[in-house]
Design a protein around this motif. Structure first.
Motif, PDB file in Angstrom:
ATOM      1  N   ASN A  13       0.834  -1.203   0.000  1.00  0.00           N
ATOM      2  CA  ASN A  13       0.000   0.000   0.000  1.00  0.00           C
ATOM      3  C   ASN A  13       0.866   1.249   0.000  1.00  0.00           C
ATOM      4  OD1 ASN A  13      -2.497  -1.160  -0.173  1.00  0.00           O
ATOM      5  ND2 ASN A  13      -2.965  -0.994   1.994  1.00  0.00           N
ATOM      6  N   GLU A  14       1.996   1.182   0.677  1.00  0.00           N
ATOM      7  CA  GLU A  14       2.899   2.330   0.743  1.00  0.00           C
ATOM      8  C   GLU A  14       3.409   2.692  -0.659  1.00  0.00           C
ATOM      9  OE1 GLU A  14       7.244   3.277   2.661  1.00  0.00           O
ATOM     10  OE2 GLU A  14       5.834   2.089   3.853  1.00  0.00           O
ATOM     11  N   PHE A  15       3.787   1.675  -1.439  1.00  0.00           N
ATOM     12  CA  PHE A  15       4.264   1.900  -2.799  1.00  0.00           C
ATOM     13  C   PHE A  15       3.148   2.497  -3.656  1.00  0.00           C
ATOM     14  CE2 PHE A  15       4.848   0.567  -7.206  1.00  0.00           C
ATOM     15  CZ  PHE A  15       6.143   1.001  -7.455  1.00  0.00           C
ATOM     16  N   LYS A  16       1.945   1.942  -3.520  1.00  0.00           N
ATOM     17  CA  LYS A  16       0.809   2.417  -4.311  1.00  0.00           C
ATOM     18  C   LYS A  16       0.494   3.877  -3.993  1.00  0.00           C
ATOM     19  CE  LYS A  16      -1.424  -2.099  -4.610  1.00  0.00           C
ATOM     20  NZ  LYS A  16      -2.622  -2.880  -4.235  1.00  0.00           N
ATOM     21  N   VAL A  17       0.502   4.229  -2.705  1.00  0.00           N
ATOM     22  CA  VAL A  17       0.205   5.601  -2.296  1.00  0.00           C
ATOM     23  C   VAL A  17       1.266   6.557  -2.827  1.00  0.00           C
ATOM     24  CG1 VAL A  17       0.043   7.149  -0.295  1.00  0.00           C
ATOM     25  CG2 VAL A  17      -1.157   4.963  -0.282  1.00  0.00           C
ATOM     26  N   LYS A  18       2.543   6.162  -2.749  1.00  0.00           N
ATOM     27  CA  LYS A  18       3.622   7.016  -3.273  1.00  0.00           C
ATOM     28  C   LYS A  18       3.449   7.231  -4.770  1.00  0.00           C
ATOM     29  CE  LYS A  18       6.601   8.131  -0.061  1.00  0.00           C
ATOM     30  NZ  LYS A  18       6.780   9.512   0.317  1.00  0.00           N
ATOM     31  N   ALA A  19       3.118   6.163  -5.497  1.00  0.00           N
ATOM     32  CA  ALA A  19       2.913   6.268  -6.942  1.00  0.00           C
ATOM     33  C   ALA A  19       1.755   7.206  -7.250  1.00  0.00           C
ATOM     34  CB  ALA A  19       2.657   4.886  -7.534  1.00  0.00           C
ATOM     35  N   VAL A  20       0.672   7.068  -6.521  1.00  0.00           N
ATOM     36  CA  VAL A  20      -0.494   7.934  -6.738  1.00  0.00           C
ATOM     37  C   VAL A  20      -0.142   9.383  -6.431  1.00  0.00           C
ATOM     38  CG1 VAL A  20      -2.806   8.501  -5.887  1.00  0.00           C
ATOM     39  CG2 VAL A  20      -2.207   6.125  -6.377  1.00  0.00           C
ATOM     40  N   GLN A  21       0.549   9.615  -5.319  1.00  0.00           N
ATOM     41  CA  GLN A  21       0.914  10.981  -4.950  1.00  0.00           C
ATOM     42  C   GLN A  21       1.833  11.609  -5.992  1.00  0.00           C
ATOM     43  OE1 GLN A  21       2.454  10.391  -0.998  1.00  0.00           O
ATOM     44  NE2 GLN A  21       0.434  10.613  -0.053  1.00  0.00           N
ATOM     45  N   LEU A  22       2.752  10.826  -6.551  1.00  0.00           N
ATOM     46  CA  LEU A  22       3.620  11.349  -7.605  1.00  0.00           C
ATOM     47  C   LEU A  22       2.806  11.714  -8.845  1.00  0.00           C
ATOM     48  CD1 LEU A  22       6.662   8.913  -7.407  1.00  0.00           C
ATOM     49  CD2 LEU A  22       6.670  11.352  -6.877  1.00  0.00           C
TER      50      LEU A  22
ATOM     51  N   GLU B 253       4.241   9.013 -17.453  1.00  0.00           N
ATOM     52  CA  GLU B 253       5.618   9.303 -17.047  1.00  0.00           C
ATOM     53  C   GLU B 253       5.948   8.636 -15.714  1.00  0.00           C
ATOM     54  OE1 GLU B 253       5.626  13.543 -16.922  1.00  0.00           O
ATOM     55  OE2 GLU B 253       6.031  13.756 -19.064  1.00  0.00           O
ATOM     56  N   VAL B 254       5.024   8.748 -14.764  1.00  0.00           N
ATOM     57  CA  VAL B 254       5.230   8.127 -13.450  1.00  0.00           C
ATOM     58  C   VAL B 254       5.281   6.611 -13.602  1.00  0.00           C
ATOM     59  CG1 VAL B 254       4.249   7.796 -11.138  1.00  0.00           C
ATOM     60  CG2 VAL B 254       4.130  10.037 -12.226  1.00  0.00           C
ATOM     61  N   ALA B 255       4.370   6.064 -14.388  1.00  0.00           N
ATOM     62  CA  ALA B 255       4.322   4.616 -14.599  1.00  0.00           C
ATOM     63  C   ALA B 255       5.625   4.110 -15.231  1.00  0.00           C
ATOM     64  CB  ALA B 255       3.125   4.255 -15.468  1.00  0.00           C
ATOM     65  N   ALA B 256       6.124   4.833 -16.213  1.00  0.00           N
ATOM     66  CA  ALA B 256       7.371   4.424 -16.862  1.00  0.00           C
ATOM     67  C   ALA B 256       8.538   4.476 -15.876  1.00  0.00           C
ATOM     68  CB  ALA B 256       7.653   5.313 -18.061  1.00  0.00           C
ATOM     69  N   THR B 257       8.571   5.500 -15.048  1.00  0.00           N
ATOM     70  CA  THR B 257       9.637   5.637 -14.054  1.00  0.00           C
ATOM     71  C   THR B 257       9.609   4.495 -13.046  1.00  0.00           C
ATOM     72  OG1 THR B 257       9.534   8.042 -14.271  1.00  0.00           O
ATOM     73  CG2 THR B 257      10.614   7.174 -12.310  1.00  0.00           C
ATOM     74  N   LEU B 258       8.406   4.101 -12.629  1.00  0.00           N
ATOM     75  CA  LEU B 258       8.266   3.042 -11.628  1.00  0.00           C
ATOM     76  C   LEU B 258       8.187   1.647 -12.242  1.00  0.00           C
ATOM     77  CD1 LEU B 258       5.680   4.812  -9.299  1.00  0.00           C
ATOM     78  CD2 LEU B 258       8.145   4.601  -8.963  1.00  0.00           C
ATOM     79  N   ASP B 259       8.250   1.582 -13.562  1.00  0.00           N
ATOM     80  CA  ASP B 259       8.207   0.316 -14.291  1.00  0.00           C
ATOM     81  C   ASP B 259       6.913  -0.467 -14.025  1.00  0.00           C
ATOM     82  OD1 ASP B 259       9.237  -1.460 -16.151  1.00  0.00           O
ATOM     83  OD2 ASP B 259      10.169  -2.713 -14.603  1.00  0.00           O
ATOM     84  N   ILE B 260       5.797   0.253 -14.102  1.00  0.00           N
ATOM     85  CA  ILE B 260       4.482  -0.365 -13.989  1.00  0.00           C
ATOM     86  C   ILE B 260       3.645   0.084 -15.180  1.00  0.00           C
ATOM     87  CG2 ILE B 260       4.491  -0.591 -11.472  1.00  0.00           C
ATOM     88  CD1 ILE B 260       2.805   1.960 -11.322  1.00  0.00           C
ATOM     89  N   HIS B 261       2.564  -0.611 -15.435  1.00  0.00           N
ATOM     90  CA  HIS B 261       1.703  -0.260 -16.559  1.00  0.00           C
ATOM     91  C   HIS B 261       0.850   0.953 -16.188  1.00  0.00           C
ATOM     92  CE1 HIS B 261      -1.224  -0.675 -19.796  1.00  0.00           C
ATOM     93  NE2 HIS B 261      -0.320  -1.435 -20.395  1.00  0.00           N
ATOM     94  N   PRO B 262       0.670   1.910 -17.114  1.00  0.00           N
ATOM     95  CA  PRO B 262      -0.134   3.095 -16.818  1.00  0.00           C
ATOM     96  C   PRO B 262      -1.565   2.768 -16.384  1.00  0.00           C
ATOM     97  CG  PRO B 262       1.053   3.397 -18.871  1.00  0.00           C
ATOM     98  CD  PRO B 262       1.275   1.983 -18.443  1.00  0.00           C
ATOM     99  N   PHE B 263      -2.134   1.696 -16.929  1.00  0.00           N
ATOM    100  CA  PHE B 263      -3.494   1.323 -16.524  1.00  0.00           C
ATOM    101  C   PHE B 263      -3.538   0.944 -15.048  1.00  0.00           C
ATOM    102  CE2 PHE B 263      -6.970  -1.684 -15.921  1.00  0.00           C
ATOM    103  CZ  PHE B 263      -8.025  -0.920 -16.374  1.00  0.00           C
TER     104      PHE B 263
END
Length: 62
Positions: free
Chosen positions: A15-24, A34-44
């Motif tokens: 959850n901590e990772f998810k919240v950080k990704a959302v906040q970014l 851009e955030v998804a590419a940086t974190l190596d996750i799918h934009p969807f």
């Protein structure tokens, strides 16, 4: 058709990772892709996390 003997590997994110990704992704001028590419996750996936965050399903650990 070949038989698959091993199940697909699925990643589980904290959850901590998810919240950080959302906040970014909520920073003004920053795009979700851009955030998804940086974190190596799918934009969807990030878009789904943003929706879950708005609905209160994802909450930052205190």
């Amino acid at each position: 058709m070949p038989k698959y003997t091993k199940p697909r590997k699925t990643w589980q994110y904290s959850n901590e990772f998810k919240v950080k990704a959302v906040q970014l992704s909520l920073i003004e001028g920053v795009q979700v892709k851009e955030v998804a590419a940086t974190l190596d996750i799918h934009p969807f996936m990030l878009s789904r996390w943003r929706k879950e965050y708005r609905e209160g399903k994802i909450v930052a650990d205190k």
